[in-house]
Design a protein around this motif. Sequence first.
Motif, PDB file in Angstrom:
ATOM      1  N   GLN A 164      -2.415  -8.259   1.672  1.00 18.50           N
ATOM      2  CA  GLN A 164      -2.233  -7.178   0.705  1.00 18.50           C
ATOM      3  C   GLN A 164      -1.410  -6.047   1.310  1.00 18.50           C
ATOM      4  O   GLN A 164      -0.556  -5.460   0.651  1.00 18.50           O
ATOM      5  N   PHE A 165      -1.683  -5.755   2.580  1.00 19.00           N
ATOM      6  CA  PHE A 165      -0.923  -4.710   3.271  1.00 19.00           C
ATOM      7  C   PHE A 165       0.559  -5.089   3.322  1.00 19.00           C
ATOM      8  O   PHE A 165       1.436  -4.289   2.994  1.00 19.00           O
TER       9      PHE A 165
ATOM     10  N   GLN B 164       1.931  -4.926  -0.389  1.00 19.42           N
ATOM     11  CA  GLN B 164       1.989  -3.623  -1.071  1.00 19.42           C
ATOM     12  C   GLN B 164       2.696  -2.551  -0.257  1.00 19.42           C
ATOM     13  O   GLN B 164       3.380  -1.701  -0.815  1.00 19.42           O
ATOM     14  N   VAL B 165       2.477  -2.564   1.069  1.00 22.63           N
ATOM     15  CA  VAL B 165       3.005  -1.473   1.891  1.00 22.63           C
ATOM     16  C   VAL B 165       4.372  -1.837   2.472  1.00 22.63           C
ATOM     17  O   VAL B 165       5.288  -1.015   2.478  1.00 22.63           O
ATOM     18  N   LEU B 166       4.516  -3.080   2.973  1.00 20.82           N
ATOM     19  CA  LEU B 166       5.764  -3.428   3.659  1.00 20.82           C
ATOM     20  C   LEU B 166       6.840  -3.953   2.708  1.00 20.82           C
ATOM     21  O   LEU B 166       7.990  -3.531   2.785  1.00 20.82           O
ATOM     22  N   TRP B 167       6.451  -4.895   1.849  1.00 17.42           N
ATOM     23  CA  TRP B 167       7.484  -5.576   1.064  1.00 17.42           C
ATOM     24  C   TRP B 167       7.109  -5.677  -0.404  1.00 17.42           C
ATOM     25  O   TRP B 167       7.015  -6.778  -0.968  1.00 17.42           O
ATOM     26  N   PRO B 168       6.912  -4.551  -1.090  1.00 21.16           N
ATOM     27  CA  PRO B 168       6.522  -4.625  -2.507  1.00 21.16           C
ATOM     28  C   PRO B 168       7.622  -5.245  -3.368  1.00 21.16           C
ATOM     29  O   PRO B 168       7.353  -5.643  -4.493  1.00 21.16           O
TER      30      PRO B 168
ATOM     31  N   LEU C  53      -3.199   5.789   5.085  1.00 21.72           N
ATOM     32  CA  LEU C  53      -3.386   4.587   4.277  1.00 21.72           C
ATOM     33  C   LEU C  53      -4.869   4.248   4.147  1.00 21.72           C
ATOM     34  O   LEU C  53      -5.599   4.218   5.143  1.00 21.72           O
TER      35      LEU C  53
ATOM     36  N   TYR D 202      -7.362   1.367   1.920  1.00 22.28           N
ATOM     37  CA  TYR D 202      -7.340   0.131   1.125  1.00 22.28           C
ATOM     38  C   TYR D 202      -8.616   0.073   0.302  1.00 22.28           C
ATOM     39  O   TYR D 202      -9.721   0.170   0.847  1.00 22.28           O
TER      40      TYR D 202
ATOM     41  N   LEU E 216      -8.397  -3.426  -4.815  1.00 17.31           N
ATOM     42  CA  LEU E 216      -7.581  -4.045  -3.765  1.00 17.31           C
ATOM     43  C   LEU E 216      -6.226  -3.367  -3.607  1.00 17.31           C
ATOM     44  O   LEU E 216      -5.290  -3.963  -3.085  1.00 17.31           O
TER      45      LEU E 216
ATOM     46  N   TRP F 281      -3.627  -0.745  -1.940  1.00 14.31           N
ATOM     47  CA  TRP F 281      -3.371   0.101  -0.771  1.00 14.31           C
ATOM     48  C   TRP F 281      -2.901   1.458  -1.276  1.00 14.31           C
ATOM     49  O   TRP F 281      -1.972   1.542  -2.089  1.00 14.31           O
TER      50      TRP F 281
ATOM     51  N   ALA G 285       0.465   2.947  -2.494  1.00 12.86           N
ATOM     52  CA  ALA G 285       1.405   2.821  -1.381  1.00 12.86           C
ATOM     53  C   ALA G 285       2.713   2.194  -1.848  1.00 12.86           C
ATOM     54  O   ALA G 285       3.779   2.548  -1.375  1.00 12.86           O
ATOM     55  N   ARG G 286       2.647   1.283  -2.807  1.00 13.39           N
ATOM     56  CA  ARG G 286       3.880   0.590  -3.222  1.00 13.39           C
ATOM     57  C   ARG G 286       4.843   1.561  -3.890  1.00 13.39           C
ATOM     58  O   ARG G 286       6.051   1.471  -3.692  1.00 13.39           O
TER      59      ARG G 286
ATOM     60  N   HIS H 135       6.419   3.569  -1.249  1.00 15.88           N
ATOM     61  CA  HIS H 135       7.410   2.780  -0.529  1.00 15.88           C
ATOM     62  C   HIS H 135       8.765   2.894  -1.217  1.00 15.88           C
ATOM     63  O   HIS H 135       9.792   3.079  -0.582  1.00 15.88           O
TER      64      HIS H 135
END
Lengths: 992, 94
Positions: A732-733, A736-740, B55, B57, B63, B65, B83-84, B87
């Motif tokens: 999920q990280f 969602q955070v790195l490569w949405p 951050l 979660y 679910l 972030w 978070a998305r 980003h």
Amino acid sequence: MNKAATPKQLGRLAAGGLVDRGQPLSFSFDGRSLEGYAGDTLASALVANQVRLVGRSFKYHRPRGLLSAGGEEPNALVELRGGARREPNTRATVAELFDGLEAVSQNRWPSLRFDVLAANRLLGPLFAAGFYYKTFMWPAAFWEKVYEPLIRRAAGLGRIATGPDPDTYEKAFAFCDVLVVGSGPAGLMAALSAARAGARVLLAEDDFRFGGRLLAERRPVGDRPGHVWADEVVAELKSMPNVRLLRRTCVFASYDHGVFAAVERVNDHLATPPEFEPRQRLWRIVSRRAVVAAGAIERPLLFGDNDRPGVMLAGAARAYANRYAALAGRRVVVSTDNDDAWTTAFDLAAAGATIAAVVDSRESPPVSAGAGLPWMSGAVVRALGGRSLEAVDVRTAQGGAHRIDCDLLAMSGGWTPTLHLTSHQGARPRWDERLAAFVADQLPSGMAVAGAANGERSTAEALAAGARAGMAAVEAVGLRARAADLPSVPPEPTAQRALWRMSGSAGKSFVDFQNDVTTSDIELAEREGYRSPEHMKRYTTLGMATDQGKTAGVNGLALLAERAGQPIGRIGTTTFRAPFAPVAIGALAGPHCGAEFKPVRLPAAHRWAVEQGAVLVETGAWLRAAYFPRSGEKDWLEAMTREVTTTRSAVGVCDVSTLGKIDLQGGDAAEFLERLYVNGWKTLAIGRARYGLMLREDGIVMDDGTVSRLGEQRYLVTTTTANAGSVFQHMQFCHQVLWPELDVQFVSVSDQWAQFSIAGPRARDLLRAVVDSRHDLSSEAFPYMAAADVRLADGTRARLFRISFSGEFAYELAVPAAAGERTVRWLMQAGAALGVAAYGLEALGTMRIEKGHVAGNELNGQTTAYDLGLGRMLSASKDFIGAVMARRGALTDPGRPRLVGLAPVDRAARIGAGAHFVAAGASPTAANDQGFMTSAAFSPTLGHWIGLGLLAGGPERLGEQVLAVDLLRARSTLVEVRAPVFVDPAGDRLRV
Amino acid sequence: MRIPCPHCGPRGHEEFAYHGDAAPIRPDPAAAEAERAFGEYVYLRDNPAGLHRELWYHALGCLTWLIVERDTRTHAIRGVAEARANHAQGQAAQ
Ligand SMILES: [Zn+2]
């Protein structure tokens, strides 16, 4: 108990009070049968029976009586009940009387009246401030043999029950707009104002009756007795659907964002809780606003022998008389530095006591007082008497000395606001010179303080402050409040000029009664350099007893300030920490004890395993079958050996449902896998599975498992049992955070599928019996690492994977969880003719060690892919999590501890995980350490013990011998370094 | 502590898993000093007394972030966002 022998309540007034004379209750104190009334506390019933000696002090075993009438009580700690319900260190002042209550005093031997260790008084110097640090420094051996036994016998509290607690406890959650803590005049007005505006109100009261200080006062409120006014407000609140009233409920902690913890003593007032009811209930209260109206605690005066039974706080003596109709003494001296204690003098006089004198340290009494009562300007300097007060010595302002006979000294050194809840998040209170008290300064967001807790001492001030706080709270949550009508209250003087200490006192002046800390202890601490409140507290132990120094704290700080020649405000306070009052561990645990300590996860076929007589083992939250013993097998080793042998020679079935399973879909699913795993996925064809290895971003191995491609854009990811949750969170990280921007969706399906390993040379024969015959299971059609959706012969939809953890020719068959139990029964039935055996975790673990597969023991958060012999899996042609950091020189150093196989040179010897490797002949020191054994098992296939381990430079040392030193099992074994795969290293069995 | 999740509303902090500072951005693995950049990304964190973007979660919830702006001195929460979404802004800013 023999009722006829019960003495009359000689200290009880004929009329008045809030006790029910129609409901007499029998109880015992130290085996003596006594009688009280419904509405009594144990303490008030003791006062009514003229019991003055209630305990012995902690260090000096001095006789002690009741100091207070509330939760701040330092002296009257008793053991309640018996057997497994025995409860030590209970404050008699908050223990509600019930019929049959058994109470026993503490800390005396052999009896309360004749205490041998009272001779400790002679050992006084031994117990001076800092005695823990000074006396027992040297010699060390004396600590165990002499000092500790001596202190244990001398300084003790109650005895805990040794049987399991027969009662149950529960936890509850409450949400409200406005939490009101305390139901005195301020709390009731706050609750009423908020409730009338329509707010969801929760009113919590520590006492068993609502009303707070109003119950203990004769002063009318709204032209009727205060308790009647309180009853009327409570009746109105009870009638409102938006109000919850919790009595017997102590709010003991305040947390961020309006969260509070409280304990409700649901059934402490009964001998045993009714069936299906808890003894206590722990509340977590989430509030939008809170009004702390927790009242104030009176301070003792400091003079010689101020701890004699019969020396009591003035407000407490008044509460016993007014609320409980119990006179704590017949001939009374009141000693005070403030106006409030004069009310005690008037009320006790009205109750029939003789006021021998009011001794006020100020030049003149309050304007309204003085009439009809003998008084003098001065202070009590010493209390006289042994187990009961007989007289006091008074020094007047003019220098005169008087001895006054009395059996009760009602003292008041002013009132300390109860502001613990305002400070639990770290806020420091501010000293208010006019009030001679600390008051809240910076309040946590959403919190207000009202009434005596805020230094608003008169009833009229408290009512008005409560109404204001209630209205402000509802307006803050978006409701409209209208001004409440305040009941009229006669004026009352509340002035004070703090005395702190009478100079020229003789005898011990106790500051902290429960821990026996005296004024001279504090002076000594200050002289020796312990000048900050935190140092003084720890050096003298002031405030460190079960009462947390509720009556002692401010007096101690005042003395420290006086010695240091600084204002109290500059000295500051110690830190307020939850809980405000003692909370039983049982209440904190709630129902989470024994088997219910934490949730247990059961695989879908659990019932089947139990029926087979499986021995179960906890693995994380899961309960899994370790092995399936058959009659005649004497231990796990025998059962495991049979299970392995049957699997390797015929076929075995193992429940592997606990594996993490993640259904991954989307146009970028393959790209996502490329970035998650060290190896490549773009070439994985539909209907094929592949082993994958995942790193953390720091280059250390995170997890491994297989990924099967079930469709064009659909993959099934499996994880180890232990990491199922953390890998999912990691994915999920990454998403969602790195490569949405990646087009993927995934969901955990671990609980939706039951999965069984079917391993051994006859595995295909067994599967043919249960899989729909349309499916071709030949190796040509369904080869090693194939994966497909299939149907079972009974129509059940299933997934079949030709993967192997055991190293045998094997499959894993997944079915919907609801079909798990029936499918395993079917497999075992169909396999009977093939000689099938169920195998458990022991056999599973043994076979994976024989095959050299790494598992949790090797994926230990310190190993790299290179360490585990999997370095070549790392793709150099793509980015993935951990790629850059895994290339660091230190992580690819050949000298690192790396995976090898191990076998004892003496094949009969046993080896165990955890043993450390040293060169043969070297001593087992950290400097000589070359790694350790991560896993070990008896190999039925080889007929001897084998192990896996991480050995420095291991793969270059095959054939060497090292010593495996197992200090825990007191065993050293010479082992041979081998390649980690013991069985079928070429993998021929997998591809049959 | 209560964290106002944009999907679930205010929930107790025990439903969330903490992951620390939200500031570090995963470096370009192909860049010249990638190993040094990753070293800082993995190991170096500021520890401010004050506002902190971090951050969380929602493990026992939706679910998601989240990036929570929290004052480390008071636990006051100034803002919560997915978070998305953050980003997307971060990428645009780069
Ligand atoms: Zn959420």
